[in-house]
Write a protein that holds these residues in place. Structure first.
Motif, PDB file in Angstrom:
ATOM      1  N   ILE A 124       0.814  -1.212   0.000  1.00 40.45           N
ATOM      2  CA  ILE A 124       0.000   0.000   0.000  1.00 40.45           C
ATOM      3  C   ILE A 124       0.850   1.265   0.000  1.00 40.45           C
ATOM      4  O   ILE A 124       0.478   2.274  -0.593  1.00 40.45           O
ATOM      5  N   GLN A 127       2.197   6.581   1.931  1.00 42.87           N
ATOM      6  CA  GLN A 127       1.680   7.880   1.500  1.00 42.87           C
ATOM      7  C   GLN A 127       0.169   7.980   1.712  1.00 42.87           C
ATOM      8  O   GLN A 127      -0.367   9.079   1.782  1.00 42.87           O
ATOM      9  N   ARG A 128      -0.502   6.862   1.789  1.00 40.34           N
ATOM     10  CA  ARG A 128      -1.962   6.846   1.942  1.00 40.34           C
ATOM     11  C   ARG A 128      -2.327   6.707   3.423  1.00 40.34           C
ATOM     12  O   ARG A 128      -1.546   6.180   4.206  1.00 40.34           O
ATOM     13  N   PRO A 129      -3.521   7.159   3.823  1.00 40.09           N
ATOM     14  CA  PRO A 129      -3.930   7.046   5.230  1.00 40.09           C
ATOM     15  C   PRO A 129      -3.882   5.604   5.757  1.00 40.09           C
ATOM     16  O   PRO A 129      -3.419   5.377   6.877  1.00 40.09           O
ATOM     17  N   ARG A 132      -0.322   4.671   6.451  1.00 37.51           N
ATOM     18  CA  ARG A 132       0.196   5.319   7.666  1.00 37.51           C
ATOM     19  C   ARG A 132      -0.325   4.591   8.913  1.00 37.51           C
ATOM     20  O   ARG A 132       0.416   4.404   9.873  1.00 37.51           O
TER      21      ARG A 132
END
Length: 169
Positions: A124, A127-129, A132
């Motif tokens: 994934i 950079q994406r929620p 994180r």
């Protein structure tokens, strides 16, 4: 004297504790009957049991005990033995380093979780929620793994320290 021979009030107190402890074990993922058998073997005074004695102590059918002891033997909480000249298996709580062995198994499960989460992060990205959140999860699992591994390593010395302190008090 085994608990089965104990006064009725003592047995009732033991069984209330067994049910309370088994409920917590069940909420942690252990199956109901193995949780009850384990809690009973841990809290009862005897050091070995036949399946019939466990059934009598827990006031359940012998059939309910067989699968539970099989599972507890598989995970290493009980050891199956046999006395010469007898036909019944005996089940003994393997209480030497019980909780460090249990925690060691939990450490393995934590490592598997950590590995799966790390693979998810690779797929994934951070950079994406979601990535994180996975990264924070991985860091928490790594932290938890380190703390538990350290506690297991320190326990033999700590157990001795606590025993000395307890006998002095």
């Amino acid at each position: 004297m085994t608990r089965v021979d104990a006064p009725r009030e003592d047995r009732a107190t033991l069984l209330r504790f067994v049910e309370r402890f088994a409920l917590v074990l069940r909420e942690s993922g252990m199956a109901p009957m193995p949780a009850r058998v384990f809690a009973y073997a841990l809290a009862d005074d005897a050091d070995r049991y036949t399946a019939a004695e466990l059934a009598e102590g827990l006031q359940v059918s012998p059939a309910a005990i067989s699968g539970a002891v099989r599972q507890l033997v598989q995970i290493g909480f009980l050891v199956r033995e046999r006395e010469p000249g007898t036909r019944s298996d005996l089940y003994v709580l393997d209480d030497e380093n019980l909780w460090t062995r249990f925690t060691g198994a939990e450490l393995s499960a934590l490592q598997r979780l950590e590995d799966v989460v790390a693979a998810g992060i690779d797929l994934i990205g951070v950079q994406r929620p979601g990535g994180r959140r996975l990264a924070e999860t991985r860091e928490f699992l790594a932290f938890l793994h380190e703390v538990l591994a350290d506690a297991v390593a320190r326990w033999p010395e700590e157990r001795t320290r606590r025993a000395v302190r307890g006998s002095a008090g």
